[in-house]
Design a protein around this motif. Sequence first.
Motif, short mmCIF file in Angstrom:
data_model
loop_
_atom_site.label_atom_id
_atom_site.label_comp_id
_atom_site.label_asym_id
_atom_site.label_seq_id
_atom_site.Cartn_x
_atom_site.Cartn_y
_atom_site.Cartn_z
N ARG A 1 0.17 0.22 7.72
CA ARG A 1 1.41 0.97 7.95
C ARG A 1 1.36 2.31 7.19
O ARG A 1 1.56 3.36 7.76
CB ARG A 1 2.61 0.14 7.47
CG ARG A 1 3.91 0.76 7.91
CD ARG A 1 5.17 0.03 7.45
NE ARG A 1 5.13 -1.43 7.46
CZ ARG A 1 6.17 -2.22 7.24
NH1 ARG A 1 7.36 -1.68 7.02
NH2 ARG A 1 6.05 -3.53 7.23
N ASN A 2 1.15 2.23 5.90
CA ASN A 2 1.08 3.36 4.96
C ASN A 2 1.88 4.62 5.36
O ASN A 2 3.11 4.60 5.34
CB ASN A 2 -0.38 3.67 4.56
CG ASN A 2 -1.33 3.88 5.73
OD1 ASN A 2 -1.25 4.88 6.42
ND2 ASN A 2 -2.25 2.94 5.93
N ALA B 1 3.89 11.49 0.10
CA ALA B 1 4.70 10.61 0.97
C ALA B 1 6.13 11.13 1.07
O ALA B 1 6.71 11.21 2.16
CB ALA B 1 4.69 9.19 0.42
N LEU C 1 6.20 7.57 8.34
CA LEU C 1 6.75 8.79 7.74
C LEU C 1 6.34 10.00 8.57
O LEU C 1 7.14 10.91 8.83
CB LEU C 1 6.23 8.96 6.31
CG LEU C 1 6.37 7.75 5.39
CD1 LEU C 1 5.67 8.02 4.05
CD2 LEU C 1 7.83 7.44 5.16
N PHE D 1 -4.98 5.08 5.37
CA PHE D 1 -5.26 5.05 3.94
C PHE D 1 -6.72 4.65 3.80
O PHE D 1 -7.07 3.51 4.06
CB PHE D 1 -4.35 4.03 3.25
CG PHE D 1 -4.32 4.11 1.75
CD1 PHE D 1 -5.43 3.77 0.99
CD2 PHE D 1 -3.17 4.52 1.09
CE1 PHE D 1 -5.39 3.84 -0.39
CE2 PHE D 1 -3.12 4.59 -0.30
CZ PHE D 1 -4.24 4.24 -1.04
N THR E 1 -1.27 -3.49 5.67
CA THR E 1 -1.39 -2.22 4.93
C THR E 1 -1.82 -1.06 5.84
O THR E 1 -2.02 0.05 5.36
CB THR E 1 -2.38 -2.33 3.75
OG1 THR E 1 -3.65 -2.77 4.24
CG2 THR E 1 -1.88 -3.32 2.71
N PHE F 1 4.80 -6.31 2.83
CA PHE F 1 4.18 -5.02 3.15
C PHE F 1 5.27 -3.96 3.30
O PHE F 1 6.40 -4.27 3.70
CB PHE F 1 3.41 -5.10 4.47
CG PHE F 1 2.25 -6.07 4.43
CD1 PHE F 1 1.14 -5.81 3.65
CD2 PHE F 1 2.28 -7.23 5.18
CE1 PHE F 1 0.07 -6.68 3.62
CE2 PHE F 1 1.22 -8.13 5.15
CZ PHE F 1 0.11 -7.85 4.37
N PHE F 2 4.90 -2.71 3.03
CA PHE F 2 5.86 -1.61 3.21
C PHE F 2 5.09 -0.30 3.36
O PHE F 2 3.88 -0.25 3.15
CB PHE F 2 6.82 -1.53 2.02
CG PHE F 2 6.21 -1.95 0.70
CD1 PHE F 2 5.37 -1.10 0.01
CD2 PHE F 2 6.44 -3.22 0.18
CE1 PHE F 2 4.79 -1.48 -1.18
CE2 PHE F 2 5.84 -3.62 -1.02
CZ PHE F 2 5.01 -2.74 -1.70
N ASP F 3 5.82 0.76 3.74
CA ASP F 3 5.16 2.06 3.94
C ASP F 3 4.98 2.77 2.59
O ASP F 3 5.44 2.29 1.55
CB ASP F 3 5.93 2.91 4.95
CG ASP F 3 7.30 3.34 4.47
OD1 ASP F 3 7.43 3.79 3.31
OD2 ASP F 3 8.27 3.24 5.26
N SER F 4 4.32 3.93 2.63
CA SER F 4 3.97 4.63 1.39
C SER F 4 5.18 5.20 0.66
O SER F 4 5.15 5.32 -0.57
CB SER F 4 2.97 5.76 1.71
OG SER F 4 1.78 5.22 2.21
N GLU G 1 -0.68 0.26 -4.28
CA GLU G 1 0.08 1.43 -3.82
C GLU G 1 -0.11 1.76 -2.35
O GLU G 1 0.66 2.52 -1.77
CB GLU G 1 -0.21 2.66 -4.70
CG GLU G 1 -1.62 3.21 -4.62
CD GLU G 1 -2.52 2.64 -5.72
OE1 GLU G 1 -2.31 1.49 -6.14
OE2 GLU G 1 -3.46 3.36 -6.12
N ASN G 2 -1.13 1.17 -1.72
CA ASN G 2 -1.27 1.41 -0.28
C ASN G 2 -0.28 0.60 0.54
O ASN G 2 -0.25 0.74 1.76
CB ASN G 2 -2.71 1.16 0.18
CG ASN G 2 -3.18 -0.25 -0.10
OD1 ASN G 2 -2.89 -0.80 -1.17
ND2 ASN G 2 -3.88 -0.83 0.82
N GLY G 3 0.55 -0.22 -0.11
CA GLY G 3 1.67 -0.80 0.62
C GLY G 3 1.87 -2.29 0.60
O GLY G 3 2.23 -2.89 1.62
N LEU G 4 1.65 -2.94 -0.55
CA LEU G 4 2.02 -4.36 -0.62
C LEU G 4 2.34 -4.79 -2.04
O LEU G 4 1.89 -4.20 -3.01
CB LEU G 4 0.93 -5.26 -0.04
CG LEU G 4 -0.33 -5.57 -0.86
CD1 LEU G 4 -0.88 -6.93 -0.48
CD2 LEU G 4 -1.36 -4.52 -0.61
N GLN H 1 0.03 11.16 -4.66
CA GLN H 1 0.29 10.37 -3.45
C GLN H 1 1.78 10.12 -3.17
O GLN H 1 2.23 10.21 -2.02
CB GLN H 1 -0.42 9.03 -3.60
CG GLN H 1 -0.70 8.34 -2.30
CD GLN H 1 -1.67 7.20 -2.53
OE1 GLN H 1 -1.29 6.04 -2.52
NE2 GLN H 1 -2.93 7.51 -2.74
#
Lengths: 230, 221
Positions: free
Chosen positions: A179-180, A111, A184, A27, A177, B85-88, B50-53, A107
């Motif tokens: 991970r993004n 995903a 997937l 990202f 972050t 944290f998490f994925d998109s 939105e990038n994951g947190l 976005q």
Amino acid sequence: MTEKPVIDAAKAAAMVKPGDVVHIGGFLGCGSPDSIIAELVKLGTNKLTLVCNDTAVLDEKNNRITGVAPLIKARAFNRVIVSHIGTNPETQRQMNEGETEVTLVPQGTLAERIRAAGAGLGGILTPTGVGTEVELGKQKIVVGDRIYLLEEALPGDVALIKAKKADKAGNLVFSKTARNFNPLMAMACKLVIVEVEELVEIGSIDPDMVHCPCIFVDYIVMSKAQGGKK
Amino acid sequence: MIEYKENKEIIAKRIAKIFKSGEVVNLGIGLPTLVANHVPHDVSIILQSENGLIGLGPAPAPGKEDKDLTNAGAAPVTILPGGAFFDSAMSFAIIRGGHVDYTVLGVLEVDQEGNLANYKIPGKMVPGMGGAMDLTTGSRVVIAATTHLEKNGSSKLKRRCSLPLTAAHEVNYVVTDVGFFEIAGGRFHLREYFAPYSIEWILEHTDADIVVDENCKEIKL
């Protein structure tokens, strides 16, 4: 559990063939496989299709070049499918001059299209984009009282992803972050190569703490950029 | 004669008063990011990025930056205790699934039908929509944060957007440096105006249909 081959970044880059659809994690460069990207630039492989969140940061004045930006600069792609190109003026230039076909995808839709490809789904129904240019050419489906767009799954030939840590079987742990899109993409591509900073013995990652199960991973590359340790 | 002077801090200050403790808020890059600096100390909101947190904290002290911990604009950030944290896909399940209470985003144009344009000026500048289309579609309340006038003096509030839309009929509130507007029934409803501007000034300088709310009041920020 079988161990996955550990290869160097150059060998990983050589597995990417002209014409491939390549999913690359990250990202704006956070969580991108920088060592493999550097080797791919050296090889000069082109005519690729990029699937990525964005085309990262290309700010040569301030010497800030992140993620996939060196590949954009090297003209590796003739198609890019991303949600954002605003921090890479070279992508805009290539788009305006007709050198690269740029498809902008919201976005969340991007995903979910990637996730769908890995999850055996033909696509997804999303309300995002209804009433905008994004809906052009897409099938609309009404469920209940809401209009959705049919967005098709987006599979790839190769995923180049980045994790903090792998065990030798290929179970992955991501960092913050970074991970993004990485987990997937691991599900959505035929060949999956992960670049890691740390490689540990099988059994030393608590199975409850695995972010991406080993069955999705084919090859492991030790990261040079962050001084990877085994 | 009131002379217009752009004031982004006023916009951020007013928006920051909207939230209640426990609400989940996504702040866009640029002007909306300023909102975080003005949230009252007794209000504890949960910032989503939105990038994951969730649980986005302030910028780190110099030298404490973590390459793996950024916001959606690639700036180094921190995470508060209790964050995650998490994925998109999870990030946009949160966004699209209606689990974000407010999204605050900047605009190129916003119109009285609740349409918003901020991702593309054809032939000129095409940054892309990033997460903005999902955020405007999925959030409970969409707040457009914008200076009232362009540098050339034209109104950012329109009858009809002329640029490609990021969101169709999704905007609920528009907060500018001259007032607070709610969008309903195809009109901007002026609910507050900010000193030193007046209702008359706003009506004269806005290129859209405005209904002055019967309880419309002056606010000092």
